[in-house]
Design a protein around this motif. Structure first.
Motif, short mmCIF file in Angstrom:
data_model
loop_
_atom_site.label_atom_id
_atom_site.label_comp_id
_atom_site.label_asym_id
_atom_site.label_seq_id
_atom_site.Cartn_x
_atom_site.Cartn_y
_atom_site.Cartn_z
N LEU A 69 0.77 -1.29 -0.11
CA LEU A 69 -0.06 -0.06 -0.05
C LEU A 69 1.03 1.05 -0.13
CD1 LEU A 69 -3.08 0.91 0.23
CD2 LEU A 69 -2.63 1.15 2.64
N LEU A 70 0.62 2.16 -0.81
CA LEU A 70 1.39 3.49 -1.08
C LEU A 70 1.00 4.18 0.17
CD1 LEU A 70 0.50 4.57 -4.71
CD2 LEU A 70 2.40 3.72 -3.79
N GLU A 71 2.07 4.90 0.86
CA GLU A 71 1.97 5.57 2.17
C GLU A 71 0.90 6.59 1.96
OE1 GLU A 71 3.24 4.93 4.77
OE2 GLU A 71 4.16 3.04 4.04
N SER A 72 0.67 7.08 0.86
CA SER A 72 -0.40 8.18 0.49
C SER A 72 -1.89 7.74 0.89
CB SER A 72 -0.18 8.72 -0.81
OG SER A 72 -0.57 7.71 -1.78
N LEU A 73 -1.94 6.45 0.81
CA LEU A 73 -3.39 6.04 1.22
C LEU A 73 -3.38 5.35 2.58
CD1 LEU A 73 -3.85 3.82 -2.00
CD2 LEU A 73 -4.52 5.92 -1.77
N ASN A 74 -2.23 5.29 3.32
CA ASN A 74 -2.35 4.75 4.59
C ASN A 74 -2.65 5.89 5.58
OD1 ASN A 74 -2.05 2.81 6.62
ND2 ASN A 74 0.10 2.23 5.98
N ARG A 75 -2.98 5.64 6.78
CA ARG A 75 -3.51 6.30 7.94
C ARG A 75 -3.65 5.58 9.22
NH1 ARG A 75 -8.79 9.04 5.70
NH2 ARG A 75 -7.61 8.98 3.89
N PRO A 76 -3.58 6.26 10.47
CA PRO A 76 -3.32 5.69 11.63
C PRO A 76 -4.36 4.64 11.97
CG PRO A 76 -3.02 8.09 11.64
CD PRO A 76 -3.51 7.89 10.68
#
Length: 223
Positions: free
Chosen positions: A122-129
């Motif tokens: 998963l691209l970091e731009s799509l990740n969240r806490p």
């Protein structure tokens, strides 16, 4: 950083996969050939392509989109001559996240339980806490969310707002993803399907058995 043009990114995909025609690229990606033309018109590489190319060829999304080296960080990955580089990486690789099934429920209470199905990059731009990723197991939300799509749920966002898409834990049903409408006049919660072949669900607003898992914030799927 602004991604390269579609033509540049597409050329890198062709070089790395040794595909010469759109038909071959479409077969590799598991998409219709027309989807390539659509992506070209939008001048963008869909996230679903990046996932497939990473899983199949170990190609880094940042290399495809921006040309940043190396093309692959996976140990033992073999790439065509002229693609592999020894230069150090300029960006972090995608993190891997667990994907959960939607139908698994607790046999005693009927509540949804998190059963791991697979992992995806998963691209970091799509990740969240507090992100939970599930795999859509039905076509009730097509064409907005297709069967087998990866759906990202923000579990910090559980305050239901009419018109948005949420995942709810409905006892006996498992995880249900629907567009939600708070009908205050009838004191009910309308859970609307996008696919007219599927029925919508209607529940009392004060139903204590239904829990909001999170708001759908992104979808990775084939066009």
């Amino acid at each position: 950083m602004k991604p390269d043009t579609f033509e540049d990114a597409y050329a890198r995909i062709q070089t790395a996969t040794r595909a010469r025609t759109q038909t071959e690229i479409a077969t590799i990606l598991g998409i219709k050939q027309s989807s390539i033309s659509d992506a070209k018109k939008k001048n963008t590489i869909p996230d679903g392509w990046l996932v497939t190319l990473y899983r199949t060829f170990a190609l880094e999304p940042d290399w495809i989109l921006y040309g940043q080296m190396p093309p692959s960080r996976r140990e033992g990955a073999t790439l065509p001559s002229g693609v592999r580089e020894s230069a150090g990486g300029y960006a972090s690789p995608p993190s891997r996240v667990t994907v959960y099934t939607m139908a698994c429920t607790d046999p005693e209470h009927g509540n949804w339980t998190r059963e791991a199905q697979e992992t995806i990059p998963l691209l970091e731009s799509l990740n969240r806490p507090n992100l939970v990723v599930v795999k859509m197991d039905n076509c009730s939300m097509e064409p907005v969310i297709r069967r087998s799509a990866y759906v990202g749920l923000d579990c910090d966002d559980i305050r239901l707002r009419s018109g948005e898409i949420y995942a709810l834990d409905v006892p006996g049903e498992g995880l249900v993803i629907k567009r939600v409408i708070r009908d205050l006049e009838k004191q009910r919660l309308a859970m609307l399907a996008e696919n007219p072949a599927h029925q919508s669900l209607y529940l009392p607003l004060d139903n204590p058995g239904v829990a909001t898992v999170g708001k759908a914030v992104w979808v990775i799927q084939e066009l």
